[in-house]
Motif scaffolding. Structure first.
Motif, PDB file in Angstrom:
ATOM      1  N   ALA A 131      47.885  39.046  33.935  1.00  0.00           N
ATOM      2  CA  ALA A 131      46.691  38.615  33.839  1.00  0.00           C
ATOM      3  C   ALA A 131      46.454  37.185  34.395  1.00  0.00           C
ATOM      4  O   ALA A 131      45.543  37.117  35.264  1.00  0.00           O
ATOM      5  N   PRO A 132      47.373  36.323  34.065  1.00  0.00           N
ATOM      6  CA  PRO A 132      47.203  34.991  34.708  1.00  0.00           C
ATOM      7  C   PRO A 132      47.362  35.033  36.172  1.00  0.00           C
ATOM      8  O   PRO A 132      46.647  34.214  37.072  1.00  0.00           O
ATOM      9  N   PHE A 133      47.891  35.964  36.634  1.00  0.00           N
ATOM     10  CA  PHE A 133      48.607  35.979  38.179  1.00  0.00           C
ATOM     11  C   PHE A 133      47.170  36.573  38.773  1.00  0.00           C
ATOM     12  O   PHE A 133      47.188  36.348  40.138  1.00  0.00           O
ATOM     13  N   ALA A 134      46.305  37.311  38.136  1.00  0.00           N
ATOM     14  CA  ALA A 134      45.188  37.962  38.680  1.00  0.00           C
ATOM     15  C   ALA A 134      44.170  36.686  39.055  1.00  0.00           C
ATOM     16  O   ALA A 134      43.332  36.844  40.021  1.00  0.00           O
ATOM     17  N   SER A 135      44.411  35.620  38.321  1.00  0.00           N
ATOM     18  CA  SER A 135      43.592  34.491  38.649  1.00  0.00           C
ATOM     19  C   SER A 135      44.309  34.013  39.860  1.00  0.00           C
ATOM     20  O   SER A 135      43.619  33.278  40.787  1.00  0.00           O
ATOM     21  N   VAL A 136      45.538  33.418  39.747  1.00  0.00           N
ATOM     22  CA  VAL A 136      46.222  32.639  40.486  1.00  0.00           C
ATOM     23  C   VAL A 136      46.329  33.169  42.103  1.00  0.00           C
ATOM     24  O   VAL A 136      45.999  32.343  43.080  1.00  0.00           O
ATOM     25  N   ILE A 137      46.136  34.506  42.407  1.00  0.00           N
ATOM     26  CA  ILE A 137      46.416  35.178  43.557  1.00  0.00           C
ATOM     27  C   ILE A 137      44.990  35.198  44.246  1.00  0.00           C
ATOM     28  O   ILE A 137      44.914  35.489  45.519  1.00  0.00           O
ATOM     29  N   ARG A 138      44.014  34.663  43.521  1.00  0.00           N
ATOM     30  CA  ARG A 138      42.586  34.651  44.135  1.00  0.00           C
ATOM     31  C   ARG A 138      42.342  33.254  44.237  1.00  0.00           C
ATOM     32  O   ARG A 138      41.036  32.864  44.557  1.00  0.00           O
ATOM     33  N   ASP A 139      43.194  32.256  44.148  1.00  0.00           N
ATOM     34  CA  ASP A 139      42.679  30.998  44.215  1.00  0.00           C
ATOM     35  C   ASP A 139      43.198  30.390  45.476  1.00  0.00           C
ATOM     36  O   ASP A 139      44.479  30.430  45.900  1.00  0.00           O
TER      37      ASP A 139
END
Length: 268
Positions: A131-139
């Motif tokens: 879940a947190p990487f779903a955020s990181v990879i779109r930043d």
């Protein structure tokens, strides 16, 4: 479930009351939902927040990584279903229009600020730890700081990989994101432990044996150029941390950036 208006009347101080906008059930163990984002709510991609519901006359909260990037208009979460879980046994029943509580302060270590700049960023995840990487990879900041992004997602069954597979496909197909950064620099590596699959085994075993690096055609971990974020079970965190330290990488924090970081909020 409770409507936003009903929840507003009994919500504890220091919380937002937000509305569920969509729910997707992937398996009998995993689901994903979106909800409205409070006006003025700010967070860094990779952080988590406390999400809750009123259960009886008491609020029940648990830490959830925000799966949406910091620039998104809504908030996204990826959750496990625990049949007797104090929160998830109720949360898995939410539908669009239902209300969810959210505490106002986000926090966490899986953020770009906690890592020193490097050539390659590994994001090691198991289960809902993606879940947190779903955020990181779109930043966009992630792509400014690292040349190559490798997201590993290990699950028990093939069906549990679908959220991550859909996520990465959507990033690569998103015209707006491709204008901001080169999404071809993002790679997904899946493995499973129970079903037949091209890549099988625990991620720690694949790191230790070197198979992960052979499969990806990259050199072994090198503290001079490799960085890592880790999110998963307590055992996975402990074992992966040990392997990274054996390779010479040092654990970092928000106030002391280094070569790798761990999200400890969900470990236990």
């Amino acid at each position: 479930m409770t409507s936003p208006a009903e929840l507003e009347a009994c919500a504890p101080a220091g919380t937002f009351v937000e509305t569920v906008t969509s729910v997707t059930h992937y398996t009998d163990r995993l689901f994903h939902f979106h909800m409205t984002r409070p006006s003025g709510f700010r967070f860094r991609s990779g952080e988590f927040v406390m999400i809750g519901l009123m259960v009886g006359d008491k609020p029940v909260f648990r830490a959830y990584s925000i799966a949406s990037p910091s620039w998104a208009e809504d908030l996204e979460f990826f959750s496990i279903k625990v049949p007797d879980g104090p929160l998830t046994s109720h949360l898995q029943q939410i539908k669009p229009g239902d209300a969810v509580l959210m505490r106002k302060k986000p926090t966490g270590t899986l953020v770009n600020d906690a890592l020193v700049k490097g050539r390659r960023l590994y994001m090691f995840s198991t289960g809902t730890g993606i879940a947190p990487f779903a955020s990181v990879i779109r930043d966009p900041e992630t792509y400014e700081k690292f040349d190559e992004l490798i997201l590993t997602h290990s699950c028990r069954e093939v069906a549990e990989l679908k959220y991550g597979q859909d996520l990465v496909a959507s990033v690569k197909e998103d015209e707006m994101l491709n204008e901001l950064f080169d999404t071809s620099r993002l790679r997904l590596y899946n493995s499973v432990t129970r079903d037949p699959f091209p890549f099988q085994g625990r991620i720690t075993d694949l790191i230790e044996s070197g198979k992960l690096f052979t499969d990806l055609d990259v050199p072994p971990l090198d503290p001079a150029c490799d960085r890592a974020m880790i999110c998963g079970s307590a055992e996975m965190l402990k074992d992966t941390k040990s392997l990274l330290e054996q390779a010479g990488l040092t654990e970092g924090a928000n106030n002391r950036p280094a070569e790798f970081v761990i999200e400890r909020a969900f470990a236990g």
